[in-house]
Design a protein around this motif. Structure first.
Motif, PDB file in Angstrom:
ATOM      1  N   THR A  29      34.595  44.701  42.540  1.00  0.00           N
ATOM      2  CA  THR A  29      35.368  43.766  41.710  1.00  0.00           C
ATOM      3  C   THR A  29      36.156  44.427  40.592  1.00  0.00           C
ATOM      4  O   THR A  29      37.295  44.047  40.337  1.00  0.00           O
ATOM      5  CB  THR A  29      34.475  42.673  41.101  1.00  0.00           C
ATOM      6  OG1 THR A  29      33.447  43.277  40.336  1.00  0.00           O
ATOM      7  CG2 THR A  29      33.883  41.788  42.176  1.00  0.00           C
ATOM      8  N   ASN A  30      35.560  45.421  39.915  1.00  0.00           N
ATOM      9  CA  ASN A  30      36.301  45.987  38.779  1.00  0.00           C
ATOM     10  C   ASN A  30      36.222  47.501  38.669  1.00  0.00           C
ATOM     11  O   ASN A  30      36.716  48.070  37.706  1.00  0.00           O
ATOM     12  CB  ASN A  30      35.847  45.340  37.467  1.00  0.00           C
ATOM     13  CG  ASN A  30      34.384  45.539  37.197  1.00  0.00           C
ATOM     14  OD1 ASN A  30      33.756  46.456  37.700  1.00  0.00           O
ATOM     15  ND2 ASN A  30      33.817  44.648  36.387  1.00  0.00           N
ATOM     16  N   SER A  32      33.795  49.400  37.919  1.00  0.00           N
ATOM     17  CA  SER A  32      32.957  49.930  36.840  1.00  0.00           C
ATOM     18  C   SER A  32      31.786  50.755  37.359  1.00  0.00           C
ATOM     19  O   SER A  32      31.098  51.408  36.578  1.00  0.00           O
ATOM     20  CB  SER A  32      32.451  48.791  35.958  1.00  0.00           C
ATOM     21  OG  SER A  32      31.612  47.930  36.689  1.00  0.00           O
TER      22      SER A  32
END
Length: 55
Positions: A29-30, A32
């Motif tokens: 999703t990101n 990270s």
């Protein structure tokens, strides 16, 4: 099986991506998390199937 698997790198959940692959949600999703490893659903199902208990 979502909610039962967690990333060993960041501790985030492994979720189903598409119909047959689980992946670290934080990575997908990101970005990270650096863990890009995916696990095929057919490989996990036998290991996560409920165990019948008697007695």
């Amino acid at each position: 099986m979502s909610g039962l698997l967690f990333c060993g790198q960041c501790g985030g959940p492994y979720t189903l991506r598409g119909s047959d692959l689980f992946a670290c949600s934080s990575h997908v999703t990101n970005g990270s998390c650096t863990n890009s490893r995916t696990i095929p659903r057919p490989d996990l199902e036998p290991a996560c199937s409920p165990v019948s208990r008697t007695g």
